[in-house]
Scaffold this motif. Sequence first.
Motif, PDB file in Angstrom:
ATOM      1  N   SER B 109     -24.877  36.354  27.452  1.00  0.00           N
ATOM      2  CA  SER B 109     -24.223  36.691  26.491  1.00  0.00           C
ATOM      3  C   SER B 109     -23.837  37.429  25.855  1.00  0.00           C
ATOM      4  CB  SER B 109     -25.799  36.543  26.013  1.00  0.00           C
ATOM      5  OG  SER B 109     -26.471  36.539  26.234  1.00  0.00           O
ATOM      6  N   THR B 113     -20.685  36.291  24.186  1.00  0.00           N
ATOM      7  CA  THR B 113     -19.722  36.708  22.459  1.00  0.00           C
ATOM      8  C   THR B 113     -18.198  37.575  22.270  1.00  0.00           C
ATOM      9  OG1 THR B 113     -22.431  37.136  22.673  1.00  0.00           O
ATOM     10  CG2 THR B 113     -20.750  37.335  21.030  1.00  0.00           C
ATOM     11  N   VAL B 156     -21.551  30.411  23.635  1.00  0.00           N
ATOM     12  CA  VAL B 156     -22.328  31.159  24.267  1.00  0.00           C
ATOM     13  C   VAL B 156     -23.283  31.295  24.365  1.00  0.00           C
ATOM     14  CG1 VAL B 156     -23.607  33.518  24.513  1.00  0.00           C
ATOM     15  CG2 VAL B 156     -21.841  32.859  22.417  1.00  0.00           C
TER      16      VAL B 156
END
Lengths: 513, 258
Positions: B109, B113, B156
């Motif tokens: 993640s 991101t 994501v």
Amino acid sequence: MTFAYGARSFARLSRAEWTKFRTVRGWVLGMVAAVLVTVGLGLFAASGSHSSCGGPDDVCPAVPIGPDGQAVDDKFFFVHRALNGDGSITVRVTSLTGRIRLPDVTPGVRREVPRVEPWAKAGVIVKDGTRQGAAYAALMVTGRHGVRLQHDFVHDTAGGRSGVSETAPRWLRLVRSGGELTGYESADGRRWAKVGTARPQGLPATVRIGLFAACPGDLTVTQADLGGAIAASRFAQATAVFDHVSLQGEMSGGAWRHDDIGAAKEPDGAIHHPGGVVRTGGTFTVTGVGDIAPRTDGQTIEKTLSGLLAGLIVVVVVAVVFVTAEYRRGLIRTTLLAGPRRGRTLTAKAVVIAAVTFAAGLIAAGVTVPLGAHVLRANGNDILPVGPLTELRVVAGTAALLAVTAVLALALGTVVRRGTVAITGAIALVVLPRVLATTSVLPVEASRWLLRVTPAAGFAIQQSIPAYPQVTAFFSPQAGYYPLSPWAGFAVSCGYAALALALAVLALRRRDA
Amino acid sequence: MRRELRAEWTKVRTAPGTAWLPVAAVALTVAVSAAATALVSCPSAGCRYDAPKVGLSGIQAGQAIIVILAVLSVGAEYGTGMIHTTLVAMPRRTAVLAAKATILTALTSAAGTVAVLGCVLAGRLVLPRNGFIPARGYPLLSLADGPTFRAAAGSVLYLVLIGLFALGVATTVRDSATAVGLVFGLLYVLSVLPYLISDPGWGRFLWRISPMNAGLAIQSTRHLAALPLGPWAGLGVLAGWAAGALLTGGLLFRLRDA
């Protein structure tokens, strides 16, 4: 060291590598899996592809076959007489106009504009009767591509580049002498320039000679919502005005006749989009719809090989592990002790993996192509026919592509020595470009670029129907038309494999194992 | 669980190979997205492109690195025999796998991101120059726009799910090379098959079950009605694949000798 000794030692090394390969169960099973997945997915895709033509009895009209055995479009308006033996036809074309249907804005309301399709064609033709697919030679003016001499559907010779208008008419002359036809063009009917010579196959003594007009459908390409592009063909027709028509030679069978060759019939028997001829004095106004060209849309034999991508991934894994496993288990030290000439040892490994994957690929493609084509035909699909040599090229080329990819993967594995990274690299180089070119939102030009510069260029070896420049069609990578010719594309893949192998030999020599 | 988490984090942090993989994933994703946005153009007659989807197309390449990261996090242990040490030190196998999944999710993640923000920035800079302007129906890419935010945040999530799916497959087959081949086969080959089959019914069915096609539906912001599956339903299909792979892997991990 003598050559014989060198050859013997290489044979010994290759045998050692072959023994390694065949005694590791996982690798042999991997090759079997590669064959099974290619055949299985191919047959699955073929059995899922159904085609029907609708209508009351659901029988598709037979696709005409040209003199060279390929599927062809042969639909035009023909005004003709019979010619015995040698002779010629001379005409003056004073105009070529057309109509094109645009996409509907209000549903059901037809929008037509006067415009000439770039490959609209009209001129003089000599044909072996009025049967669709019969041999012919034609000299024509086109919408945007000047004067052309075409024969037997696939052959095209360019003449002068200027078109036709009221102020600048064009004279055309087609001379028959035995089996040879020669085309001439002129701006004024006095000074003639030779366009070229054509030799249609098996032209009999008596042929039909006359005027024709045809116009392929207008093509629009739109972006598809799920990626790729959609090509749509819409009605277009061409009208040409001929005068000063003169025939030389022994004519038989009386006056002019006319036929709408290949015209499609409506359910009520009327002709769908008819062509026609209007004769006033010595002037012929001929209107035609359709095209005289090789057919390029339809199923192809290589469509059956859709499972090859999965087979390729399995082959990449086996080829990479064939070398990285040696590093992981320390076997590489034993290998290099037994074969201290490292370049030679690696080459032996490459030869073995290439031979094994080639054999596996030959079995996979050799089963899938004929069987898949059979299933496709049984499901009502028309497959564009190709000669046995082309079919052999597709099958053997597929096997060779697997072998070359295996060598590339083996070399990558030797350079990076880590299985996961090498496998990802090989898949990114060979499989990913093909996937992106087929499914993604990338514009066609970008897809073509990918299939020109990456090792995925080798997929071109599978293309069985060439992209003819003289045919109005959307030759997209998605439809199986690659930017490079089959052998050029394959050479690109070979180049990458050779480069990687050279780097691998260098790395193996320089580094400690 | 804290001990397991710490141990796994130390492994990821100190292994020289895995440290640069998230960075590579970000770089590849942004580079491919930037290239794709530079290649498409919208003529004055208008076009049908889905601008956020084009801007995020680098995910299709970047996911490959996430797959490597995920596969290596368990496959490398089997390759080197380290798994024995790991299981001696931490005998609670479910906790070990959960710790690996948690660390992987955190890493993915974070990398995802950064990558997605880079993609949106590249799209903002490049797309307007290629004719994607408000007059032709393409406002500047912005995360304040609902569908665009869904596409970006969903990308994501997509990467996270791809990582978990690959982790599950690697735990199941216990060999990095085989796992990588299997995951790429299921992702890439299954994603082309619908386009190679001319039967529309089968094509749509394969599209719906393909983890990559269905999962990437989350990036669509236009022509949603034409999609075989809605964006969230599509991501749900991928979540199903990930859950299935993790459950199988976890069960086998508990039942088998290492």
